[in-house]
Design a protein around this motif. Structure first.
Motif, PDB file in Angstrom:
ATOM      1  N   ALA A 217       2.529   8.538 -12.311  1.00 47.44           N
ATOM      2  CA  ALA A 217       2.206   7.176 -11.895  1.00 47.44           C
ATOM      3  C   ALA A 217       0.947   7.197 -11.034  1.00 47.44           C
ATOM      4  CB  ALA A 217       3.364   6.578 -11.117  1.00 47.44           C
ATOM      5  N   GLY A 218       0.149   6.127 -11.135  1.00 47.31           N
ATOM      6  CA  GLY A 218      -1.122   6.095 -10.434  1.00 47.31           C
ATOM      7  C   GLY A 218      -1.010   5.778  -8.956  1.00 47.31           C
ATOM      8  N   GLU A 219       0.003   5.002  -8.567  1.00 46.51           N
ATOM      9  CA  GLU A 219       0.135   4.589  -7.176  1.00 46.51           C
ATOM     10  C   GLU A 219       0.739   5.703  -6.331  1.00 46.51           C
ATOM     11  OE1 GLU A 219      -0.742   1.935  -5.521  1.00 46.51           O
ATOM     12  OE2 GLU A 219      -1.575   0.792  -7.189  1.00 46.51           O
ATOM     13  N   PRO A 220       0.112   6.082  -5.222  1.00 42.51           N
ATOM     14  CA  PRO A 220       0.671   7.123  -4.346  1.00 42.51           C
ATOM     15  C   PRO A 220       1.763   6.551  -3.435  1.00 42.51           C
ATOM     16  CG  PRO A 220      -1.394   6.345  -3.450  1.00 42.51           C
ATOM     17  CD  PRO A 220      -1.192   5.601  -4.744  1.00 42.51           C
ATOM     18  N   VAL A 221       2.919   6.283  -4.003  1.00 44.57           N
ATOM     19  CA  VAL A 221       4.013   5.679  -3.254  1.00 44.57           C
ATOM     20  C   VAL A 221       5.201   6.628  -3.240  1.00 44.57           C
ATOM     21  CG1 VAL A 221       4.812   4.456  -5.321  1.00 44.57           C
ATOM     22  CG2 VAL A 221       5.516   3.641  -3.061  1.00 44.57           C
ATOM     23  N   CYS A 222       5.943   6.640  -2.141  1.00 42.97           N
ATOM     24  CA  CYS A 222       7.163   7.447  -2.010  1.00 42.97           C
ATOM     25  C   CYS A 222       8.355   6.516  -1.897  1.00 42.97           C
ATOM     26  CB  CYS A 222       7.074   8.349  -0.781  1.00 42.97           C
ATOM     27  SG  CYS A 222       8.611   9.239  -0.431  1.00 42.97           S
ATOM     28  N   TYR A 223       9.250   6.571  -2.871  1.00 44.64           N
ATOM     29  CA  TYR A 223      10.466   5.758  -2.845  1.00 44.64           C
ATOM     30  C   TYR A 223      11.636   6.497  -2.199  1.00 44.64           C
ATOM     31  CZ  TYR A 223       8.174   2.328  -5.826  1.00 44.64           C
ATOM     32  OH  TYR A 223       7.322   1.364  -6.318  1.00 44.64           O
ATOM     33  N   GLY A 224      11.366   7.690  -1.698  1.00 42.25           N
ATOM     34  CA  GLY A 224      12.423   8.430  -1.014  1.00 42.25           C
ATOM     35  C   GLY A 224      12.956   7.696   0.200  1.00 42.25           C
TER      36      GLY A 224
END
Length: 266
Positions: A217-224
């Protein structure tokens, strides 16, 4: 698996408080659902010890609920504006839950439409639906608390009766969390795997399959941070990832996350 919703008949000051508070809300006609350990007895047939009572309410009913209990002489507090209030007496406390700490499992009309009738401490009440119970518990993966065993026991007890289409809709874009619990359920209870319909697992696996041939995925997001408020802070505070709880990725504001993160959880 036969359910055995048995509750201890031993009266304690805390149970008298819980019963009185529920009766207060009934007389005030404030809608609420019983969840937590008292609901788990009805849902999974497992009587877990508990130090409090969990009740669920729509966000729009919370203020009226707290006012009714304050009028009965109990101390009330809106602890976190995005998900939790408390009712206190010298005998104990009641958690009033209207969403989840991560902002995902907000209490809406669907919780009430699919609730079941029961008795808690001899008081006729509505019990939170098992689908919503699974939805909210599935995200609790803290270092000091993991609700995965509760999720597996609910699959074991009620898998053949769950509204799986509605459960899938509840998880929505977070379907991977549900799939993870389903895979673990087959490991934990291999002789009961068929209590989860085959089509459910196949559908989720089909969603996963196309990702194996695509780039990250392109977005540097953490769903942790939706699973644990603490264990991924290093990734989102001064790290390389954005916090999956905060809009536009999640449902919370940066201020709500900061207050929840800095609070004493003890």
């Amino acid at each position: 698996m036969a359910l055995a919703p048995t509750q201890s008949l031993v009266e304690t000051p805390s149970r008298l408080f819980y019963r009185d508070a529920m009766e207060v809300l009934g007389r005030a006609k404030v809608p609420f659902l019983v969840g937590g350990a008292f609901a788990f007895i009805h849902q999974a047939g497992i009587d877990k010890s508990t130090k409090d009572l969990d009740i669920f309410a729509r966000p729009g009913d919370v203020q009226r609920l707290l006012e009714a209990c304050a009028g009965a002489g109990y101390e009330t507090e809106l602890v976190f504006s995005h998900w939790l209030a408390k009712i206190r007496s010298p005998e104990g406390f009641i958690d009033v839950i209207f969403s989840s700490g991560n902002g995902i499992a907000a209490v809406d009309d669907g919780w009430f439409e699919h609730a079941t009738s029961g008795q808690v401490l001899t008081v006729p009440v509505q019990i939170a639906p098992p689908e919503e119970t699974i939805w909210s518990k599935a995200f609790v993966m803290e270092r000091e608390r993991y609700d995965g065993a509760d999720v597996s026991h609910l699959f074991l007890a009620m898998g053949e009766r769950l509204d799986w289409k509605r459960l899938l809709a509840r998880f929505g874009v977070h379907w991977r969390v549900l799939l993870a619990h389903l895979i673990l359920f087959g490991f934990i209870f291999p002789t009961a795997r068929t209590r989860v319909p085959e089509w459910v697992v196949r559908e989720l696996m089909q969603r996963l399959d196309p990702e194996l041939a695509t780039v990250d995925a392109g977005e540097p997001v953490c769903y942790g941070t939706l699973l644990s408020w603490s264990q991924y802070l290093g990734d989102v505070l001064g790290g390389a990832f954005r916090d999956g709880r905060i809009r536009p990725y999640g449902n919370l504001s940066a201020e709500e996350v900061a207050r929840w993160t800095s609070a004493d959880k003890g």
